[in-house]
Design a protein around this motif. Structure first.
Motif: not given
Length: 64
Positions: A1, A5-10
């Motif tokens: 990250p 954090p991004t939505l993709a990370d999550c």
């Protein structure tokens, strides 16, 4: 990250967590060991205080 954090990370990190959990047939818990960059990414994400707290709360609830 990156900085946050991004939505993709999550979305990605829980999948990586599942792969290395030992809960998938025929997937070794050390499956990420050959990929140090991915392991470092995974560890950086889990070092975020809010993420660490979230997983700690879930672990505490599961052990209750």
């Amino acid at each position: 990250p990156g900085d946050a954090p991004t939505l993709a990370d999550c979305a990605l990190v829980p999948a990586l967590r599942r792969f290395s959990s030992g809960g998938i047939d025929y997937v070794d818990v050390a499956c990420l060991d050959a990929y140090p960059e991915i392991k470092a990414y995974y560890e950086r994400f889990h070092a975020i205080p809010e993420v660490k707290e979230w997983y700690a709360e879930r672990a505490a609830a599961a052990s209750s």
